[in-house]
Motif scaffolding. Structure first.
Motif, PDB file in Angstrom:
ATOM      1  N   LEU A 171      48.623  55.563  57.682  1.00 58.56           N
ATOM      2  CA  LEU A 171      49.568  55.922  58.757  1.00 58.56           C
ATOM      3  C   LEU A 171      49.000  57.063  59.608  1.00 58.56           C
ATOM      4  CD1 LEU A 171      52.823  55.744  56.582  1.00 58.56           C
ATOM      5  CD2 LEU A 171      52.365  54.293  58.567  1.00 58.56           C
ATOM      6  N   LYS A 172      48.433  58.076  58.941  1.00 58.14           N
ATOM      7  CA  LYS A 172      47.917  59.226  59.710  1.00 58.14           C
ATOM      8  C   LYS A 172      46.663  58.814  60.507  1.00 58.14           C
ATOM      9  CE  LYS A 172      49.664  62.826  59.886  1.00 58.14           C
ATOM     10  NZ  LYS A 172      50.812  63.256  60.720  1.00 58.14           N
ATOM     11  N   ASP A 173      45.803  57.965  59.935  1.00 60.77           N
ATOM     12  CA  ASP A 173      44.602  57.511  60.667  1.00 60.77           C
ATOM     13  C   ASP A 173      45.005  56.706  61.898  1.00 60.77           C
ATOM     14  OD1 ASP A 173      43.051  58.708  58.831  1.00 60.77           O
ATOM     15  OD2 ASP A 173      42.275  56.874  57.874  1.00 60.77           O
ATOM     16  N   TRP A 174      46.011  55.853  61.723  1.00 67.18           N
ATOM     17  CA  TRP A 174      46.515  55.019  62.844  1.00 67.18           C
ATOM     18  C   TRP A 174      46.982  55.930  63.985  1.00 67.18           C
ATOM     19  CZ3 TRP A 174      47.337  49.610  63.353  1.00 67.18           C
ATOM     20  CH2 TRP A 174      48.209  49.221  64.387  1.00 67.18           C
ATOM     21  N   LEU A 175      47.656  57.021  63.617  1.00 62.55           N
ATOM     22  CA  LEU A 175      48.213  57.921  64.636  1.00 62.55           C
ATOM     23  C   LEU A 175      47.131  58.641  65.440  1.00 62.55           C
ATOM     24  CD1 LEU A 175      51.338  59.438  62.842  1.00 62.55           C
ATOM     25  CD2 LEU A 175      51.324  58.267  65.047  1.00 62.55           C
ATOM     26  N   GLU A 176      45.897  58.644  64.922  1.00 61.62           N
ATOM     27  CA  GLU A 176      44.825  59.306  65.680  1.00 61.62           C
ATOM     28  C   GLU A 176      44.466  58.530  66.946  1.00 61.62           C
ATOM     29  OE1 GLU A 176      41.583  60.573  63.261  1.00 61.62           O
ATOM     30  OE2 GLU A 176      42.958  61.815  62.077  1.00 61.62           O
ATOM     31  N   HIS A 177      44.677  57.200  66.917  1.00 60.11           N
ATOM     32  CA  HIS A 177      44.298  56.383  68.082  1.00 60.11           C
ATOM     33  C   HIS A 177      45.473  55.657  68.716  1.00 60.11           C
ATOM     34  CE1 HIS A 177      40.321  57.079  66.554  1.00 60.11           C
ATOM     35  NE2 HIS A 177      40.738  56.618  65.397  1.00 60.11           N
ATOM     36  N   ARG A 178      46.513  55.443  67.936  1.00 60.95           N
ATOM     37  CA  ARG A 178      47.649  54.651  68.441  1.00 60.95           C
ATOM     38  C   ARG A 178      48.960  55.351  68.121  1.00 60.95           C
ATOM     39  NH1 ARG A 178      44.778  49.491  65.904  1.00 60.95           N
ATOM     40  NH2 ARG A 178      43.908  51.246  64.791  1.00 60.95           N
ATOM     41  N   SER A 179      50.050  54.727  68.529  1.00 57.01           N
ATOM     42  CA  SER A 179      51.344  55.381  68.268  1.00 57.01           C
ATOM     43  C   SER A 179      52.138  54.641  67.193  1.00 57.01           C
ATOM     44  CB  SER A 179      52.146  55.452  69.566  1.00 57.01           C
ATOM     45  OG  SER A 179      52.265  54.155  70.082  1.00 57.01           O
ATOM     46  N   LEU A 180      53.073  55.359  66.600  1.00 53.20           N
ATOM     47  CA  LEU A 180      54.024  54.751  65.655  1.00 53.20           C
ATOM     48  C   LEU A 180      55.413  55.059  66.200  1.00 53.20           C
ATOM     49  CD1 LEU A 180      52.551  55.697  62.121  1.00 53.20           C
ATOM     50  CD2 LEU A 180      52.632  53.423  63.159  1.00 53.20           C
TER      51      LEU A 180
END
Ligand SMILES: C[S@@+](CC[C@H](N)C(=O)[O-])C[C@H]1O[C@@H](n2cnc3c(N)ncnc32)[C@H](O)[C@@H]1O
Length: 315
Positions: A171-180
């Protein structure tokens, strides 16, 4: 909207039976929701009775305030707030002790089915998840502001997710490039980590963990339980319906801890702990929905009702 369209009350007959509703009694429904339990209890009271309903969700409070109380003889009081603050409502209304508390934990069907509330992983909804839409941080903000370690803790403790650190990292890695921002974003992130065949159970546990953290649900429950002892009349009943093991365990342990069982070391010849007996279990085991209810209302499937009565001691 009718009460049943808003939410179908779970274990309704069992709640009425185990609360042992007295006509002139004072009852507090701490989780008003669609009002199914509230109005069913209220309708059994005489003009001497008082029925208090509390919910932190404005929509639930307004839904019930709109309903006509003409068929109810008792005094009804509907208040918006957290149930851990129930004592304020009772104090404001000059109520010193009550004959029964009901907690029907979790969220209502109305809250789940409204996409903008963000409780459902099945709908494309914004990641809000606050029961009180005017206070505290949303699930989206929680994901953004918590560290990977904090998120691991939330997933492990509130979702009982195995290898929670893997999910927190994803989840945190995803947030580096995209949004949640939405439940679809979460689903896509989880699929990218665990593959397209990821079980719905995984998403359900993740949503449960976020919801519990956003609404501080276990803290609310613990605060309520401790205060409730001071407000139950002798013989008054405490009834709690839980929907997951964390809540059910907390309720069970609270009742057992207040039953007054000796906690002295086994090798002591006489009891010195002198533990007071403040509660007595009304049903030995948790009460669960019958087959018929499970068929007509599948959302009742994980419900577990525990009931205890206040003893005379110090009441
Ligand atoms: C499962 S629903 C209750 C349904 C209700 N018994 C009925 O028959 O319609 C749970 C309700 O409790 C409310 N709630 C949950 N935690 C709360 C808290 N700490 N304080 C006040 N209300 C809370 C939610 O907003 C929701 O409306």
């Amino acid at each position: 909207m009718s009460n049943l369209d808003y939410h179908t009350p779970v274990l309704l007959n069992e709640v009425l039976q185990f609360l042992d509703v007295k006509q002139g009694g004072i009852y507090v429904d701490c989780t008003l929701g669609g009002g199914g339990h509230f109005w069913a209890i209220a309708s059994r009271l005489s003009e001497k009775g008082v029925m208090v309903g509390i919910d932190r969700d404005l929509e639930a409070v307004e839904h019930n305030r709109k309903r006509s109380a003409a068929a109810v003889k008792a005094t009804t009081i509907i208040s918006r707030g957290r149930f851990s603050d129930f004592d304020k409502v009772l104090d404001e209304n000059g109520i010193e002790c009550v004959d029964g508390f009901l907690l029907d934990l979790g969220v209502s069907s109305h809250q789940i089915d409204e996409p903008q509330r963000g409780f459902s992983y099945m709908l494309d909804s914004t990641l809000d998840m606050r029961m009180d839409s005017t206070a505290g941080i949303t699930a989206r903000e929680l994901l953004l502001s918590s560290t990977r370690e904090e998120l691991t803790h939330i997933l492990e403790c509130f979702g009982e997710i195995r290898n929670a650190s893997r999910m927190a990292r994803a989840l945190k890695d995803w947030l580096e490039h995209r949004s949640l921002d939405t439940s679809t974003d979460i689903r896509n992130c989880i699929i990218s980590e665990y593959g397209p065949n990821v079980k719905y159970k995984v998403l359900a546990k993740l949503f449960q963990a976020l919801r519990i953290a956003v609404n501080r649900e276990l803290e609310e429950l613990t605060m309520f339980l401790h205060k409730s002892l001071g407000y139950l009349c002798a013989g008054g009943r405490l009834a709690v319906i839980s929907y997951h093991s964390l809540e059910d365990r907390a309720v069970k342990e609270f009742i057992v801890a207040n039953e007054g069982k000796c906690i002295c070391p086994r090798d002591l010849p006489v009891c010195v702990c002198d533990k007071p007996s403040l509660l007595k279990r009304v049903s030995r085991k948790a009460v669960v929905p019958k087959e018929e209810e499970l068929k007509s209302n599948p959302r009742s499937r994980s419900a577990r009702l525990r009931v205890a009565s206040r003893t005379e001691q110090d009441a």
